[in-house]
Design a protein around this motif. Structure first.
Motif, mmCIF file in Angstrom:
data_model
loop_
_atom_site.group_PDB
_atom_site.id
_atom_site.type_symbol
_atom_site.label_atom_id
_atom_site.label_comp_id
_atom_site.label_asym_id
_atom_site.label_seq_id
_atom_site.Cartn_x
_atom_site.Cartn_y
_atom_site.Cartn_z
ATOM 1 N N GLU A 82 43.900 41.700 45.638
ATOM 2 C CA GLU A 82 43.354 42.927 45.035
ATOM 3 C C GLU A 82 43.680 42.883 43.544
ATOM 4 O OE1 GLU A 82 42.146 46.154 43.468
ATOM 5 O OE2 GLU A 82 44.345 46.126 43.500
ATOM 6 N N ARG A 90 46.707 41.865 49.637
ATOM 7 C CA ARG A 90 46.673 43.048 50.497
ATOM 8 C C ARG A 90 45.811 42.755 51.718
ATOM 9 N NH1 ARG A 90 50.216 47.333 48.750
ATOM 10 N NH2 ARG A 90 51.153 46.063 47.108
ATOM 11 N N GLN A 92 42.676 43.875 53.622
ATOM 12 C CA GLN A 92 41.463 44.648 53.371
ATOM 13 C C GLN A 92 40.768 44.969 54.693
ATOM 14 O OE1 GLN A 92 38.653 42.972 50.563
ATOM 15 N NE2 GLN A 92 36.935 44.093 51.468
ATOM 16 N N SER A 94 37.208 46.949 55.703
ATOM 17 C CA SER A 94 35.997 47.535 55.132
ATOM 18 C C SER A 94 35.141 48.164 56.217
ATOM 19 C CB SER A 94 35.179 46.477 54.386
ATOM 20 O OG SER A 94 35.917 45.933 53.316
ATOM 21 N N SER A 132 32.243 44.777 46.267
ATOM 22 C CA SER A 132 33.533 45.439 46.049
ATOM 23 C C SER A 132 33.969 45.397 44.593
ATOM 24 C CB SER A 132 34.614 44.791 46.924
ATOM 25 O OG SER A 132 35.844 45.470 46.790
ATOM 26 N N TYR A 152 41.924 53.014 48.478
ATOM 27 C CA TYR A 152 40.600 52.980 49.088
ATOM 28 C C TYR A 152 39.560 52.975 47.974
ATOM 29 C CZ TYR A 152 39.964 58.088 48.453
ATOM 30 O OH TYR A 152 39.831 59.350 47.927
ATOM 31 N N ASP A 189 36.212 50.368 51.242
ATOM 32 C CA ASP A 189 37.244 49.363 51.478
ATOM 33 C C ASP A 189 38.614 50.024 51.448
ATOM 34 O OD1 ASP A 189 35.243 47.458 51.411
ATOM 35 O OD2 ASP A 189 35.711 46.749 49.391
ATOM 36 N N PHE A 191 42.712 48.965 51.181
ATOM 37 C CA PHE A 191 43.638 47.882 50.866
ATOM 38 C C PHE A 191 45.044 48.335 51.253
ATOM 39 C CE2 PHE A 191 39.945 47.121 48.298
ATOM 40 C CZ PHE A 191 39.784 45.738 48.329
#
Length: 217
Positions: A82, A90, A92, A94, A132, A152, A189, A191
């Motif tokens: 990230e 991180r 993720q 989604s 993203s 987020y 998304d 994280f």
């Protein structure tokens, strides 16, 4: 029940629907064509109304849970770097929203908003790998007493043209309450810290404010 962000659009759509129905009744003499126009116009109004629906959700607040911020399908579960806020790895998760999903965004955890930023950008299809980082988006980080900082990101899709984000830095937010809205197709998304126990699988259907995305391991 409809979301407040849809008020103006619903009013315009309803006005146009009534106008088209009156015009069709007055100027189209062929019966089947008149009915076809009426069905088409009413279908358009129904689509607008269903898009802005805001169903009441009884959220069970639990600091040991990270809940789904939106309705949709889980399309990504992976370890990533990230680069905007954490600048480290991180987990993720989604969730992709089609135009027929509820598009209300809800806070996934309780806590204080540490970061909130809007980014203008492109309108690639929401499932595109670069969406993203290249699409119009907002990034929000909430500090939670159990999980630490959770990020987020609301991401616009090919049809989305406006992201609404209510999170402001230093706000105290409550899990499951209204955090914003994304108009006409998108994704969100999450994280999460490495080691977080994920509670969903790819292609699972998520329900915003209800589905438990992750639990404290």
């Amino acid at each position: 029940m409809f979301h407040k962000e849809g008020g103006k659009i619903i009013l315009i759509a309803t006005t146009l629907t009534v106008a088209f129905l009156l015009l069709a009744n007055q100027f189209i003499s062929i019966f089947w064509l008149q009915k076809a126009v009426e069905i088409l116009v009413l279908s358009f109004l129904i689509l607008i109304l269903q898009f802005f629906r805001n169903p009441k959700r009884d959220v069970i607040i639990n600091d040991n849970h990270i809940i789904a911020p939106v309705d949709g399908k889980v399309v990504v579960i992976e370890e990533v770097f990230e680069s905007e806020y954490f600048k480290d790895k991180r987990l993720q998760v989604s969730i992709f929203m089609s135009p027929i999903n509820v598009h209300v965004t809800r806070y996934p955890v309780n806590g204080k908003v540490k970061f909130s930023k809007y980014h203008p950008g492109k309108y690639l299809v929401a499932w595109h790998p670069k969406a993203s980082t290249e699409n119009e988006r907002t990034t929000v980080v909430i500090e939670n007493r159990i999980f630490g900082e959770i990020l987020y990101r609301q991401i616009a899709g090919a049809l989305a043209r406006r992201i609404v984000n209510y999170a402001e830095e230093e706000m105290q937010v409550v899990q499951g309450t209204d955090a914003g809205f994304i108009k006409f197709g998108s994704r969100v998304d999450l994280f999460l810290p490495l080691g977080t126990k994920i509670n969903v699988k790819l292609n699972d259907k998520a329900i915003g404010g209800k589905t438990i995305i992750a639990v404290k391991s």
